[in-house]
Design an enzyme around this catalytic site. Structure first.
Site, PDB file in Angstrom:
ATOM      1  N   ASP A 102     114.997  25.508  76.593  1.00 38.59           N
ATOM      2  CA  ASP A 102     116.332  25.405  77.154  1.00 38.59           C
ATOM      3  C   ASP A 102     117.002  24.125  76.659  1.00 38.59           C
ATOM      4  O   ASP A 102     116.526  23.018  76.931  1.00 38.59           O
ATOM      5  CB  ASP A 102     116.219  25.409  78.681  1.00 38.59           C
ATOM      6  CG  ASP A 102     117.576  25.352  79.328  1.00 38.59           C
ATOM      7  OD1 ASP A 102     118.436  26.156  78.942  1.00 38.59           O
ATOM      8  OD2 ASP A 102     117.776  24.485  80.198  1.00 38.59           O
ATOM      9  N   THR A 119     123.461  26.565  75.956  1.00 39.19           N
ATOM     10  CA  THR A 119     123.465  25.101  75.923  1.00 39.19           C
ATOM     11  C   THR A 119     122.975  24.572  74.584  1.00 39.19           C
ATOM     12  O   THR A 119     123.306  23.465  74.206  1.00 39.19           O
ATOM     13  CB  THR A 119     122.574  24.547  77.035  1.00 39.19           C
ATOM     14  OG1 THR A 119     121.332  25.224  76.987  1.00 39.19           O
ATOM     15  CG2 THR A 119     123.200  24.755  78.380  1.00 39.19           C
ATOM     16  N   THR A 120     122.167  25.356  73.892  1.00 35.56           N
ATOM     17  CA  THR A 120     121.682  24.900  72.593  1.00 35.56           C
ATOM     18  C   THR A 120     122.770  25.089  71.536  1.00 35.56           C
ATOM     19  O   THR A 120     123.071  24.174  70.771  1.00 35.56           O
ATOM     20  CB  THR A 120     120.444  25.704  72.174  1.00 35.56           C
ATOM     21  OG1 THR A 120     119.575  25.796  73.293  1.00 35.56           O
ATOM     22  CG2 THR A 120     119.729  25.036  71.040  1.00 35.56           C
ATOM     23  N   ASP A 156     119.013  30.969  83.717  1.00 31.42           N
ATOM     24  CA  ASP A 156     119.980  31.298  82.670  1.00 31.42           C
ATOM     25  C   ASP A 156     120.432  32.746  82.790  1.00 31.42           C
ATOM     26  O   ASP A 156     121.623  33.045  82.705  1.00 31.42           O
ATOM     27  CB  ASP A 156     119.361  31.075  81.285  1.00 31.42           C
ATOM     28  CG  ASP A 156     119.372  29.605  80.906  1.00 31.42           C
ATOM     29  OD1 ASP A 156     119.731  28.785  81.769  1.00 31.42           O
ATOM     30  OD2 ASP A 156     119.034  29.291  79.758  1.00 31.42           O
TER      31      ASP A 156
END
Lengths: 530, 535
Positions: B68, B101-102, B399
């Site tokens: 994550d 988020t990455t 997520d």
């Protein structure tokens, strides 16, 4: 070149990182080192380890139990930590197989290291391993035998399983005795997995084989001074209340007196209060009173006078077990004797084991709790015996719930490995190589067992494989004679749950470690001067 | 820093300059961009279903293994100020959307990387910023024009499950995606208010438990509290429970004002004793009178009170955490009662079943409250072979929950697998030809930067990344369809519609906006001053 072009340092001072190959290497090295360390304890002829505590050099533990060894070593390598964690979970969940789960994970990682050298992507390896794991699990379910129907049968199998477990431990010479002990105590639980209600008392002196299961329940406490050592038809009140000095719990209250006579009066009143409490307790019509907390001289005296035997300071677990055994409830208020269920026992007596005095409750209402008395010549032996016994009990208690067995002595591993190899033949692509690697890792377990026993492992295991190819699906290793033989006849049986746990946890941990391509270490927390 | 006054004498603007490290102008910009790129490169390998994980070892040697982006960055102990900004960026995406988020960090890094070559051409940073702004607008417009809608309702949630699966695909749970995606969607739907398009996340509880495998993760219709009944002999199962929730201890009161109670005579002593005894009786009587059958208390019990509760057949749980108390109150419709005297039958909550269950050989107990009367509350019990897997499982499920919630709020989707990025890039290239001036360069750079995500995706999947991306570009242009993406799992089709790989529109827009904003901000910095020698 200006400063702007130098590689940017973005982490905190003292933090370090390892990338890609470096990270993988450090993971493999750590995990494999750990599994090599522990692999020598695997199998009936596995060796023990001495664990010395860093603070007290005299305090050492000698053990063969994987979870115990792993939880006592100090490790900083993150991958090794993951392995320690799976061994701990295996211990919590099933109780045995804590070594083999780590060894299997280590072997899987060894195999994957080779594959990575062949330029196979870790994700491809993971894919292959997953497939292999599923096949192995399916096979395992297929070969598992269910013994839930016949109770007599179940008992027989439980004993065999216990014997297999104990044969890898210090209890080997007396495994039959201990297997009987374990099975007997587990059957008393009647399906509950609450091992708390089996009490293991360790008393130095005597030999391991002199250990026995106590009919009834033994409490490692002494009876009050001057009280009878033998009570028949006991009515027991199990309590958790303060019998030392019963202070008033209202916040902020304190005694302020202006003369010594008043102090004496209040003291007198305090005593009276205690006596009243004792009177109430006695009014329950009991002849035995057991309290979790201390009992001071005054109430003890009162009880003795009224023919009630008092036992003080039974710890919390003791109290809970007692209430289980005698069927009495744990009481803290004494105003309504009619509502309280008292515990009963046919006979309570003080007995001697070695040099210690203990209290035995026999003829209890609910014999679901029991006590196993372990005897042995040293503290280390007793500790190790307790751990081994605990492993056995844990597995058996799970077995009662899910009575499925598989064959031990490396037989199951070979069957699973061959199922995977079979399936690999029909899988094309690099996944095939990964699956074969998984099968090899499984085969390593009997190899290590044979190695530890001092035999020509490669020779034995290949013989074993051949006999399986020939269709002798019940063959395994006989490590006492160094032969390949029919395990079914030898009666080496293991719990299906242990094997399943081993397979699933090892592959999950391997996957987790394989997925990593970057390790970041934070700067260690600064230890302040204080 | 030195300046000269009219007479030619130097004077100092910044004090103690020998103790400060300073970079200015283009050097500062380059240093910043380099730092951002370092972070972005670090994250690149985590993108996509075949992305890798990172191990983070914290200050005390505890190990976290995760995929994550937000978690990696948060625990990285970053020092560089620019890298810190990127950490914030990923946090921003996490708070707002919860997924992607990455990619947002990788994209921001790529924007900055592209601007490096523009800077070398001598284009002013603010011109680049303007161009990026414009490009971002066009990209967002394009996104809206190509988005699709998915339909679902309480009965048919297959499309939601597909979206959740995309989100879970890159995590360690991916061998159980089917099951976990289903659990996540069911959990969200259970608490969702479809009419208001609102999802109350606080009604979904994530509880982790080591043991078993991730595949044994289950959805429980109710609440789990990791506690046991206060007395071992209380009944383990209560049907049709009436629950009293108390935030006062079963102990004699402790007034907050300082006071002293002096005992100076026997009479007072006796009185006080009486009062004390009565306290406990009164407390339990009041609870019993209200008709409660289960008591949950935030505080501890005195031994005597505990026994009285047993005698009155009131199973009770002590030390229940504040958040659990609130959750139970919402779920069962109970009122949280701060004083015994305020307990009335109306304030009790109702639940179909309260049970104490034990797990494993260590006999850990937990209390399960099921069939709550009021609002739907669900718990996802995440299981796994070890602590790290369970933690990562929880993060992944979080997520997936976020994605599902976003879809309920806004059911527009775009296709994943790098398809949207490529499509936007193509659109921008087209658009740039009609724009005059220097902005054209920035827009092209933006379009190039967009490709960073599909490129990373392809290279993580073991494909020849540039070749694969350009192939998709061509295919999209030829067929004029925006749903061709990178076939990461070698399923044999690059049609993401068929593969059911999609992201939420909101999440994507947010990604573009946040990354552009961050790139603009970093480009604007032309001076870094930091003290040296403090270590």
């Amino acid at each position: 070149m200006s400063e702007a072009y130098q590689p940017a340092r973005i982490l905190n001072q003292g933090s370090t990182q390892e990338k890609a190959e470096g990270a993988r290497l450090s993971n493999f090295v750590g995990a494999i080192a750990l599994s090599d360390l522990i692999s020598t304890t695997l199998g009936p002829k596995g060796m023990d380890k001495i664990l010395q505590s860093p603070s007290n050099l005299l305090d050492s533990t000698i053990t063969n139990d994987g979870a115990t060894i792993l939880s006592s070593i100090q490790i900083s390598n993150p991958a090794a930590k993951i392995l320690i964690e799976i061994s701990k979970v295996q211990d919590d969940e099933i109780g045995d197989g804590t070594t083999s789960v780590v060894v299997l994970a280590g072997e899987l990682l060894k195999e994957s290291e080779k594959l990575i050298h062949k330029r196979i992507h870790p994700q491809t390896i993971i894919k292959g391993f997953r497939l292999a794991k599923d096949i192995a699990l399916k096979k395992l379910k297929e070969i598992a035998q269910d013994h839930s129907e016949n109770e007599e049968d179940l008992k027989k199998y439980l004993k065999k399983i216990a014997m297999t477990i104990f044969s890898t431990k210090i209890l080997t010479p007396y495994k039959s005795i201990f297997a009987d002990l374990a099975v007997d105590s587990i059957l008393r639980l009647k399906g509950s997995t609450n091992l708390e209600s089996i009490q293991i008392l360790k008393k130095t002196g005597g030999l391991l084989k002199e250990s026995y299961i106590e009919e009834g329940f033994v409490l490692d406490k002494k009876l009050g001074v001057g009280q009878p050592k033998r009570i028949e038809n006991a009515k027991i009140l199990v309590a958790n209340t303060s019998m030392d000095y019963d202070k008033i719990k209202i916040f902020g209250s304190r005694v302020v007196v202006n003369s010594s006579s008043k102090l004496a009066e209040i003291e007198e009143e305090e005593k009276k209060k205690m006596i009243r409490k004792c009177q109430k307790i006695v009014d329950h019509g009991i002849n035995v009173f057991i309290n979790r907390q201390l009992i001071y001289n005054l109430p003890e005296q009162f009880f003795t006078d009224h023919g009630v035997v008092s036992i003080e300071h039974a710890d919390f677990a003791g109290i809970e077990r007692l209430s289980l055994v005698t069927g009495g409830e744990i009481v803290s208020t004494f105003d309504h004797p009619e509502l309280v269920t008292l515990g009963t026992a046919k006979l309570i007596e003080e007995i001697m084991i070695g040099e210690d005095k203990l209290i035995r409750f026999s003829g209890c209402k609910e014999p679901s709790a029991c006590t196993i008395i372990l005897r042995g010549s040293s503290k280390q032996i007793l500790d190790e015996a307790e751990r081994s016994l605990h492993d056995g009990l844990a597995v058996l208690s799970q077995m009662v719930k899910n009575p499925k067995t598989v064959l031990g002595a490396g037989c199951t591993e070979i069957i699973m490995a061959q199922a995977i190899e079979e399936a690999a033949k029909e899988t094309s692509g690099k996944i095939q190589i990964a699956m074969e690697a998984f099968a090899r890792a499984l085969t390593r377990i009997p190899t290590i067992i044979a190695n530890n026993a001092g035999y020509d492992a490669e020779q034995l295991v290949s013989e074993l494989k051949t006999s399986h190819y020939k269709g002798n699906n019940t063959f395994g290793l006989d490590v006492t004679n160094g032969k390949v033989c029919d395990v079914q006849e030898l009666g080496i049986i293991e719990s299906f749950l242990v094997k399943k746990g081993m397979l699933l946890k090892a592959s999950e941990a391997t996957e987790m470690i394989l997925r990593v391509d970057h390790i970041m270490y934070s700067a260690p927390r600064q230890r302040g001067m204080n | 820093m030195l300046r000269y006054d009219s007479s030619g004498k130097p004077f100092i603007i910044i004090r103690d300059q020998d103790q400060k490290e300073r970079l200015t102008g283009s050097e500062a910009r380059k240093a910043n961009i380099l730092a951002a790129m370092t972070v972005a490169n670090l994250m690149k390998t985590s993108i996509g279903p075949l992305g890798m994980d990172k191990i983070l070892v914290d200050q005390d040697g505890e190990v976290t293994a995760t995929n994550d982006g937000a978690t990696i960055l948060k625990n990285m102990q970053v020092e560089n100020p620019i890298a810190k900004l990127l950490v914030e960026l990923s946090q921003g995406q996490d708070d707002e959307i919860g997924d992607g988020t990455t990619s947002v960090v990788v994209f921001a890094g790529a924007l900055l990387e592209e601007s490096l070559s523009l800077l070398e051409k001598g284009i002013h940073p603010s011109k680049i910023s303007e161009g990026y702004e414009k490009a971002c607008d066009i990209a967002v417009q394009h996104l809206i024009s190509i988005c699709d809608k998915i339909e679902f309702d309480k009965e048919d949630c297959s499309s939601l499950i597909k979206a959740a699966k995309t989100s879970l695909g890159s995590k360690i749970v991916n061998q159980y995606t089917d099951k976990i995606a289903k659990i996540s969607v069911e959990a969200v739907l259970a608490v969702a208010d479809l009419e208001r398009k609102d999802v109350r996340f606080d009604l979904i509880k994530l509880e982790g438990k080591t043991g078993g495998t991730l595949g044994q993760t289950e959805l429980i219709d109710g609440i789990i509290i990791p506690k046991n009944f206060s007395h071992p002999q209380m009944p383990k199962q209560i049907k049709n429970a009436k629950i009293a929730i108390l935030t006062c201890p079963f102990e004699p009161p402790k007034p907050k004002t300082g006071h002293k109670l002096d005992i100076d005579s026997v009479k007072k002593y006796k009185e006080l004793l009486e009062i004390e005894q009565n306290y406990f009786k009164k407390m339990t009587d009041l609870v019993k009178k209200s008709g409660a059958t289960v008591v949950l208390c935030q505080w501890g019990f005195d031994d005597e009170a505990n026994h009285l509760l047993l005698q009155k057949e009131l199973p009770a749980v002590r030390w229940v955490s504040g958040t659990d108390i609130e959750l139970i109150a919402i779920a069962t419709g109970a009122r949280i009662v701060p004083r015994f005297s305020e307990l009335t039958p109306k304030k009790l909550g109702k639940a179909g079943m309260v049970t104490e269950k034990s797990l494993g050989t260590t006999d850990e107990k937990m209390i399960v409250i099921e069939k709550c009367s009021n609002t739907k509350t669900v718990t996802i019990l995440v299981k796994g072979g070890n602590k790290m897997v369970v933690e990562e499982g929880k993060r992944s499920i979080h997520d997936a929950l976020c994605v599902t919630r976003n879809l309920i709020k806004d059911n527009r989707i775009v296709y994943g697998g790098g398809a949207v990025e490529i499509s936007c890039s193509v659109a921008l290239n087209k658009a740039s030809k009609e724009i005059k001036g220097i902005e054209q360069y920035s827009i092209r750079a933006f379009s190039q930067a967009l490709l960073s995500v599909p490129i990373a995706l392809a290279s993580n999947s073991g494909l020849n990344s540039l070749e694969a991306v350009s192939e998709i570009q061509l295919k999209q242009m030829k067929e004029e369809k925006p749903f061709f993406g990178i076939d990461c799992l070698s399923k044999g089709t690059s049609n993401m519609k068929e593969q059911n790989v999609f992201d939420t529109l909101r999440g994507k827009i947010q990604q573009f906006l946040l990354a552009t904003q961050m790139a603009k901000m970093i480009l604007k910095i032309d001076d870094i001053i930091r003290p040296t020698g403090q270590y």
